[in-house]
Design a protein around this motif. Sequence first.
Motif, PDB file in Angstrom:
ATOM      1  N   UNK A 137       0.843  -1.194   0.000  1.00  0.00           N
ATOM      2  CA  UNK A 137       0.000   0.000   0.000  1.00  0.00           C
ATOM      3  C   UNK A 137       0.877   1.243   0.000  1.00  0.00           C
ATOM      4  N   UNK A 138       0.305   2.319  -0.527  1.00  0.00           N
ATOM      5  CA  UNK A 138       1.009   3.584  -0.631  1.00  0.00           C
ATOM      6  C   UNK A 138       0.022   4.701  -0.311  1.00  0.00           C
ATOM      7  N   UNK A 139       0.424   5.651   0.565  1.00  0.00           N
ATOM      8  CA  UNK A 139      -0.396   6.843   0.797  1.00  0.00           C
ATOM      9  C   UNK A 139      -0.302   7.716  -0.445  1.00  0.00           C
ATOM     10  N   UNK A 140      -1.443   8.234  -0.877  1.00  0.00           N
ATOM     11  CA  UNK A 140      -1.454   9.113  -2.049  1.00  0.00           C
ATOM     12  C   UNK A 140      -2.220  10.386  -1.713  1.00  0.00           C
ATOM     13  N   UNK A 141      -1.798  11.492  -2.305  1.00  0.00           N
ATOM     14  CA  UNK A 141      -2.511  12.749  -2.080  1.00  0.00           C
ATOM     15  C   UNK A 141      -3.661  12.903  -3.065  1.00  0.00           C
ATOM     16  N   UNK A 142      -3.566  12.221  -4.205  1.00  0.00           N
ATOM     17  CA  UNK A 142      -4.615  12.280  -5.225  1.00  0.00           C
ATOM     18  C   UNK A 142      -5.079  10.853  -5.517  1.00  0.00           C
ATOM     19  N   UNK A 143      -6.313  10.503  -5.115  1.00  0.00           N
ATOM     20  CA  UNK A 143      -6.775   9.124  -5.317  1.00  0.00           C
ATOM     21  C   UNK A 143      -6.937   8.712  -6.775  1.00  0.00           C
ATOM     22  N   UNK A 144      -6.851   9.674  -7.713  1.00  0.00           N
ATOM     23  CA  UNK A 144      -7.022   9.318  -9.123  1.00  0.00           C
ATOM     24  C   UNK A 144      -5.714   8.937  -9.810  1.00  0.00           C
ATOM     25  N   UNK A 145      -4.585   8.959  -9.084  1.00  0.00           N
ATOM     26  CA  UNK A 145      -3.313   8.578  -9.708  1.00  0.00           C
ATOM     27  C   UNK A 145      -3.355   7.108 -10.111  1.00  0.00           C
ATOM     28  N   UNK A 146      -2.574   6.759 -11.100  1.00  0.00           N
ATOM     29  CA  UNK A 146      -2.568   5.373 -11.582  1.00  0.00           C
ATOM     30  C   UNK A 146      -1.753   4.476 -10.649  1.00  0.00           C
ATOM     31  N   UNK A 147      -2.039   3.191 -10.723  1.00  0.00           N
ATOM     32  CA  UNK A 147      -1.300   2.207  -9.923  1.00  0.00           C
ATOM     33  C   UNK A 147       0.189   2.238 -10.272  1.00  0.00           C
ATOM     34  N   UNK A 148       0.480   2.268 -11.568  1.00  0.00           N
ATOM     35  CA  UNK A 148       1.872   2.242 -12.015  1.00  0.00           C
ATOM     36  C   UNK A 148       2.651   3.459 -11.526  1.00  0.00           C
ATOM     37  N   UNK A 149       1.994   4.609 -11.427  1.00  0.00           N
ATOM     38  CA  UNK A 149       2.710   5.823 -11.032  1.00  0.00           C
ATOM     39  C   UNK A 149       3.152   5.796  -9.570  1.00  0.00           C
ATOM     40  N   UNK A 150       2.556   4.916  -8.766  1.00  0.00           N
ATOM     41  CA  UNK A 150       2.970   4.795  -7.361  1.00  0.00           C
ATOM     42  C   UNK A 150       3.683   3.473  -7.104  1.00  0.00           C
ATOM     43  N   UNK A 151       4.030   2.758  -8.189  1.00  0.00           N
ATOM     44  CA  UNK A 151       4.835   1.545  -8.065  1.00  0.00           C
ATOM     45  C   UNK A 151       4.071   0.296  -7.663  1.00  0.00           C
ATOM     46  N   UNK A 152       2.749   0.270  -7.899  1.00  0.00           N
ATOM     47  CA  UNK A 152       1.964  -0.917  -7.564  1.00  0.00           C
ATOM     48  C   UNK A 152       1.556  -1.659  -8.819  1.00  0.00           C
ATOM     49  N   UNK A 153       1.249  -2.950  -8.644  1.00  0.00           N
ATOM     50  CA  UNK A 153       0.784  -3.765  -9.759  1.00  0.00           C
ATOM     51  C   UNK A 153      -0.531  -3.217 -10.296  1.00  0.00           C
ATOM     52  N   UNK A 154      -0.764  -3.500 -11.586  1.00  0.00           N
ATOM     53  CA  UNK A 154      -2.061  -3.107 -12.141  1.00  0.00           C
ATOM     54  C   UNK A 154      -3.133  -3.883 -11.386  1.00  0.00           C
ATOM     55  N   UNK A 155      -4.286  -3.325 -11.271  1.00  0.00           N
ATOM     56  CA  UNK A 155      -5.341  -3.971 -10.491  1.00  0.00           C
ATOM     57  C   UNK A 155      -5.371  -3.510  -9.055  1.00  0.00           C
ATOM     58  N   UNK A 156      -4.536  -2.541  -8.703  1.00  0.00           N
ATOM     59  CA  UNK A 156      -4.588  -2.028  -7.341  1.00  0.00           C
ATOM     60  C   UNK A 156      -5.894  -1.262  -7.154  1.00  0.00           C
ATOM     61  N   UNK A 157      -6.266  -1.052  -5.918  1.00  0.00           N
ATOM     62  CA  UNK A 157      -7.521  -0.380  -5.596  1.00  0.00           C
ATOM     63  C   UNK A 157      -7.238   0.857  -4.759  1.00  0.00           C
ATOM     64  N   UNK A 158      -8.264   1.686  -4.619  1.00  0.00           N
ATOM     65  CA  UNK A 158      -8.141   2.919  -3.843  1.00  0.00           C
ATOM     66  C   UNK A 158      -9.007   2.817  -2.605  1.00  0.00           C
TER      67      UNK A 158
END
Length: 117
Positions: free
Chosen positions: A10-31
């Motif tokens: 898991x990764x804390x994000x400031x913008x929930x619309x960022x893509x999974x890949x942009x935060x280093x997670x596998x595709x199919x990640x959830x928010x």
Amino acid sequence: VYKQVDGFSSVEVSDPSVSCASVGLDSGCKTYTDSSTGQSYKYYYPDDDTVQYLYETYPEQISPIEGVTNEHFMVWMRTAMLPTFRKLYGKIEGDFNTGDKLVFNVTANFEVESFDG
């Protein structure tokens, strides 16, 4: 010792619309956004399509970020010393007076027809 399943991230994000890949997670990640803090997270559970995780079973009690590391869950799962010991899930605190009426809504989610329960 309780820990998240291997492969969970898991990764804390400031913008929930960022893509999974942009935060280093596998595709199919959830928010997930924590309603009490407003903090958003991107998270990934392996085998999410074939495994039912604790947060999916109890979404109102357990966040996908805490999972099995949730304090209430860990206490509930501890072995009791005596076989008749009752484990309470929680405690209601408030300024109550004798005679106050408390109303609880209980949703029973247990299948009992198969054993005439």
